[in-house]
Design a protein around this motif. Structure first.
Motif, PDB file in Angstrom:
ATOM      1  N   PRO A  10      74.828  41.671  63.670  1.00 30.31           N
ATOM      2  CA  PRO A  10      76.232  42.077  63.538  1.00 30.31           C
ATOM      3  C   PRO A  10      76.497  43.124  62.939  1.00 30.31           C
ATOM      4  N   ALA A  11      77.727  43.600  63.157  1.00 30.29           N
ATOM      5  CA  ALA A  11      78.115  45.042  62.655  1.00 30.29           C
ATOM      6  C   ALA A  11      78.313  45.096  61.058  1.00 30.29           C
ATOM      7  N   PRO A  12      78.989  43.752  60.476  1.00 32.10           N
ATOM      8  CA  PRO A  12      78.663  43.925  59.111  1.00 32.10           C
ATOM      9  C   PRO A  12      77.229  44.014  58.177  1.00 32.10           C
ATOM     10  N   PHE A  13      76.229  43.482  59.028  1.00 31.86           N
ATOM     11  CA  PHE A  13      75.103  43.380  58.384  1.00 31.86           C
ATOM     12  C   PHE A  13      74.399  44.707  58.774  1.00 31.86           C
ATOM     13  N   ARG A  14      74.558  45.374  59.740  1.00 24.79           N
ATOM     14  CA  ARG A  14      74.049  46.453  60.215  1.00 24.79           C
ATOM     15  C   ARG A  14      74.573  47.735  58.913  1.00 24.79           C
ATOM     16  N   ALA A  15      75.809  47.592  58.765  1.00 23.00           N
ATOM     17  CA  ALA A  15      76.607  48.387  57.924  1.00 23.00           C
ATOM     18  C   ALA A  15      75.957  48.138  56.408  1.00 23.00           C
ATOM     19  N   GLY A  16      75.735  46.836  56.046  1.00 27.14           N
ATOM     20  CA  GLY A  16      75.449  46.579  54.735  1.00 27.14           C
ATOM     21  C   GLY A  16      76.588  46.365  53.641  1.00 27.14           C
TER      22      GLY A  16
END
Length: 456
Positions: free
Chosen positions: A100-106
């Protein structure tokens, strides 16, 4: 039946989901934190992919599964990786991009979504949080000091002489009387019941929530599993989950001063403290003990969470804006249509620092606070929803811009509302009692996936 109840009845699937693969799920996902508890969070960086894989291979045999954690009389080790950690292991770009995008972004890059601004902003965080350096978090949970020391020695032996891995830091926690949090409240009372889980189901937990809300690979409340990383037939996510880790510093002296300035005598101060949280410090809920504390009730797992708000929709016993009612509104009538069961987290939070001191009125320099740890199959999404809607706003309970009195970041002139008759009481001058010192979004893989990552 309300509109929301009708919608829920249409989409909720009553049939039991498939049996959980307990031997592949990390113990800490399904089993309660010990009470009392001791432990350590260890933070590491992979300097080389080979070093990272070697460390995971060494740790994997020591990570307990939910199948062998049916009681918490022994210590256990849990591991979780950041997306930066997965990149350092040199996973393929397609697999990395499937998270998921939020996890990738941190977490640091999602500060706007989390409303982590001002004193909570990432530029004020402690190292290594938010730097991209934290690749692996190893957590040891133990019911006593002896087993904690033994598990720490086991964990340390896996990375002490390993090339390609750097120890960034470690943080001990626990050892608090009655498992109290930094402000002196009994903690870890209310967690959602997970369908098919191994932990005891206590009165008041409500119906078990579909496992797919918390563990990847199983149907959720909508009847289908959430998206998993990797190919559908060979998912890296199966039996894994996501973790929200947030380290808070607790300003206990400011909290004590607030109670003295606004509470009155000692009994009235304790009542105000209970109104802020929704429970007395003993753990007794205001819903069952609205006038005075009942320590026996607070310590009784069969009774201390067994209540609803059906007879307190005005908030005369438990204020709408108190911490506990915000984080789990149960059957409260909300101003905004919300399915509460879609916004629950399994909590494994840990307290650090000296035990609560009611006479502390000035900062003594000691580090005290709490690691908030929340787990679910969409933990980042749930945390961002909570921060935006339930913690740093009050519209959902008709309290405009009033914020959570314990973990909300309070603007100048903030208030806390206590419903009373004939008129509500508004307490002015509430300030921020918790400051974010760092945080990360992490992925806690199933044990098979952990071994795959070690061999990748």
């Amino acid at each position: 039946m309300s509109i929301l109840e009708k919608v829920k009845a249409l989409v909720h699937h009553e049939a039991a989901g498939p049996a959980l693969e307990l031997d592949d799920i990390q113990a800490t996902v399904l089993f309660d934190r010990p009470d009392p508890y001791f432990g350590t969070h260890v933070l590491l960086r992979f300097d080389t992919a080979a070093g990272g894989r070697a460390l995971l291979a060494r740790l994997a045999p020591h990570v307990r599964s939910a199948a062998d954690a049916r009681d918490n009389t022994e210590a256990w080790i849990a591991v979780a990786l950041s997306h930066a950690g997965l990149r350092a292991l040199e996973l393929g770009p397609d697999l990395l991009d499937s998270f998921p995008a939020p996890f990738r972004a941190g977490m640091a890059q999602r500060a706007d979504h989390l409303q982590d601004v001002g004193p909570n902003a990432p530029d004020g965080w402690e190292a290594p949080y938010g730097s991209g350096q934290l690749h692996l978090a190893v957590s040891i949970f133990a019911p006593d000091e002896a087993s904690w020391r033994a598990a720490m020695a086991t964990a340390h032996a896996q990375f002490a002489d390993l090339q390609g891995v750097t120890l960034l830091g470690s943080h001990d926690f626990g050892a608090q009387p009655d498992s109290r949090n930094p402000f002196g409240y009994r903690d870890n009372i209310s967690n959602p019941a997970v369908e098919g889980g191994t932990a005891p189901v206590w009165p008041g937990q409500g119906r078990p929530i579909k496992a797919g809300e918390f563990i990847l690979g199983y149907p959720g409340e909508a009847g289908v599993p959430l998206a998993q990383p990797g190919p559908e037939q060979d998912s890296l996510g199966r039996n894994g989950t996501y973790v929200v880790l947030r380290k808070y510093r607790a300003d206990v002296a400011a909290f004590n001063r607030f109670l003295r300035e606004h509470g009155g005598d000692a009994d009235a101060q304790e009542l105000l403290a209970a109104k802020l949280v929704g429970r007395w410090r003993s753990g007794a809920p205001l819903a069952l003990a609205p006038e005075r504390d009942d320590p026996a009730l607070g310590a009784d797992r069969q009774r201390n969470n067994d209540f609803t708000y059906a007879r307190d929709q005005e908030g005369l016993q438990v204020p709408h804006g108190c911490h506990m009612r915000r984080m789990n509104p149960r059957d409260s009538k909300l101003a905004i249509l919300t399915d509460v069961n879609l916004h629950r987290l399994i909590r494994r939070s840990t307290t650090f620092g000296p035990p609560y001191d009611p006479d502390l009125l000035e900062d003594d320099g000691a580090e005290r606070g709490l690691f908030f740890i929340g787990l679910s199959a969409k933990a980042h999404e749930t945390m961002e929803f909570m921060q935006q809607e339930w913690i740093n706003h009050g519209n959902f309970i008709d309290l405009a811009d009033e914020r959570d009195p314990i973990v909300g970041q309070q603007p100048e002139g903030a208030i806390f509302t206590v419903p009373e008759r004939p008129v509500r009481r508004r307490i002015h001058g509430i300030q921020s009692f918790c400051t974010l010192r760092g945080g990360e979004y992490l992925f806690m893989p199933g044990l098979k996936a952990l071994r795959r990552l070690a061999q990748n």
